[in-house]
Structures are given as C-alpha cells and as structure tokens.
Design a protein around this motif. Sequence first.
Motif, mmCIF file in Angstrom:
data_model
loop_
_atom_site.group_PDB
_atom_site.id
_atom_site.type_symbol
_atom_site.label_atom_id
_atom_site.label_comp_id
_atom_site.label_asym_id
_atom_site.label_seq_id
_atom_site.Cartn_x
_atom_site.Cartn_y
_atom_site.Cartn_z
ATOM 1 N N UNK A 98 0.104 9.272 20.763
ATOM 2 C CA UNK A 98 0.507 8.731 22.064
ATOM 3 C C UNK A 98 -0.184 9.491 23.187
ATOM 4 N N UNK A 99 -0.203 10.824 23.088
ATOM 5 C CA UNK A 99 -0.825 11.631 24.141
ATOM 6 C C UNK A 99 -2.322 11.340 24.257
ATOM 7 N N UNK A 100 -3.003 11.226 23.121
ATOM 8 C CA UNK A 100 -4.444 10.973 23.170
ATOM 9 C C UNK A 100 -4.754 9.589 23.716
ATOM 10 N N UNK A 101 -3.965 8.579 23.365
ATOM 11 C CA UNK A 101 -4.228 7.241 23.876
ATOM 12 C C UNK A 101 -3.920 7.132 25.362
ATOM 13 N N UNK B 283 -7.313 18.137 25.675
ATOM 14 C CA UNK B 283 -6.327 17.451 24.834
ATOM 15 C C UNK B 283 -7.009 16.624 23.751
ATOM 16 N N UNK B 284 -8.012 15.845 24.134
ATOM 17 C CA UNK B 284 -8.704 15.009 23.154
ATOM 18 C C UNK B 284 -9.413 15.858 22.106
ATOM 19 N N UNK B 285 -10.025 16.951 22.542
ATOM 20 C CA UNK B 285 -10.708 17.819 21.587
ATOM 21 C C UNK B 285 -9.716 18.465 20.623
ATOM 22 N N UNK B 286 -8.561 18.863 21.139
ATOM 23 C CA UNK B 286 -7.556 19.499 20.294
ATOM 24 C C UNK B 286 -6.995 18.517 19.269
ATOM 25 N N UNK C 77 -9.679 10.133 14.910
ATOM 26 C CA UNK C 77 -10.929 9.409 15.172
ATOM 27 C C UNK C 77 -11.002 8.883 16.603
ATOM 28 N N UNK C 78 -9.978 8.187 17.139
ATOM 29 C CA UNK C 78 -10.075 7.744 18.537
ATOM 30 C C UNK C 78 -10.216 8.901 19.513
ATOM 31 N N UNK C 79 -9.544 10.028 19.235
ATOM 32 C CA UNK C 79 -9.643 11.173 20.135
ATOM 33 C C UNK C 79 -11.060 11.743 20.154
ATOM 34 N N UNK C 80 -11.690 11.845 18.983
ATOM 35 C CA UNK C 80 -13.059 12.366 18.922
ATOM 36 C C UNK C 80 -14.033 11.425 19.624
ATOM 37 N N UNK C 81 -13.893 10.130 19.371
ATOM 38 C CA UNK C 81 -14.780 9.160 20.025
ATOM 39 C C UNK C 81 -14.595 9.199 21.543
ATOM 40 N N UNK C 82 -13.340 9.242 21.988
ATOM 41 C CA UNK C 82 -13.086 9.301 23.421
ATOM 42 C C UNK C 82 -13.667 10.551 24.047
#
Length: 222
Positions: free
Chosen positions: A26-29, A121-124, A178-183
């Motif tokens: 939820x946090x990453x999206x 956040x996304x990297x973590x 995967x979405x976090x890394x791509x973002x």
Amino acid sequence: MTLWSLFRQGDAVTQAVALLLLGMSVASWVAICWKAWLLRRAVADVGRATAAFWQSADLDDARARLAAFDRDALLLPLVDAARAPAPGPLAARGDRAQQLTRVLRDALHGVLHRLQAGQVLLATVGATAPFVGLLGTVWGIYHALIGLVGAGQVTIDKVSGPVGEALLMTAAGLAVAIPAVLGYNVFGRFIARIEADLEGFARDLRELLAQPVSSDTEGRAP
C-alpha cells in the motif's frame, strides 16, 4: 488455496509477515501514484516556466510569470533566494557571484529534496519485500513439516500441498517488490532530467545576476 485462507490458517508470524507485505504494498503504490503525478507536472512546468522567465522584461515580471507556470514551486525558490539579501555577515562576504552560488545551492538542495521524497521508501520496499516473503515461506514450510511428522506415512501429496501454500508468501513478496523497483528506476530518470534542468537554470541565473550593472558613462574616454 488463497492468500486470505493462508492468512487465516497461519500462526502469528505468518499473519505478521502477510500484514507487513500488505502495508509495504500500500505504501509503495501510494508513493508511485503520487510521484507519477508530481513528476509529470514538474517535467511540463520546468520547461514552460523557464521559457516564460527568459521572455520577461525584468525580475519582477519574471517572478510574476513563474507564479503562473511553476505550480510545484521548483524555480521560484531559486529566484527568491537569488533576489534576497545575504542572510548574515559571513554570508555577505565575498563578491556577488560567491553569494549567489551559496544561496542558489541551498535553494536547489531544498527543491531536489522534495523531488526525491518517496524514493527511499520505494528502494527499501524493493530491496526488502522479497526477503520478507521468503521469511514467510520458510516459516510456513517449517510448520508444514512439523505437522507432517505425526501424520504417519509421508507422501508427496501430503508434502506438496503445505509447501505450495507456503511458497505463496514468496510470490507475494516479489509482487510487492517488482512495482517498487520499477517505480524507483523510472522516477530516478525523471528526477535526473529535472535536476539537470534546474541546475542549468540556477547557473544561468547566477551568471545573469552576478554581472555588474553597467552605466552609460562607464568605459567612456574622459
């Protein structure tokens, strides 16, 4: 077997891992959606605001134009910092070019800090979510094997079901990561592009304001 049924049948550790993955997702999206909106506006605004600035008659007119185009205040802090007087005795020392370098650098760092918000956040999430899912898988397999110890004869059918259910946690961890890394990678490219534009604008603004004001009589022969 679904993730919900696995959550209901799991123990406290399995449920904690599932809730942690849900919170990370939820946090990453939220960060992805917010940064996509912010950077999309920023890319468009920096180009239009820069063009409007250099088409202005003077600094006052330029700032008024920036207020209309610079919706996220990316260029305005640089202009305001360059126009403001030196904040203290030490900062006022040196020539005008040195003073402008200091204030523009500080203002640029503040703007870039806002643009970088959410990247950590996304990297973590991208780096840790697979291992969190793997933890849930290992714990699930451990409990599945413990439960099979007292089940008498152990066959592949009895083992494959619980192990397959536990592997769902690994898949959930990858689905979160995967979405976090791509973002993170995509947004990093946009931020680098905006950063280059802002640094170029700050450098041009410094050169403009560091020039001494010439008079009509300056340079004339007596």
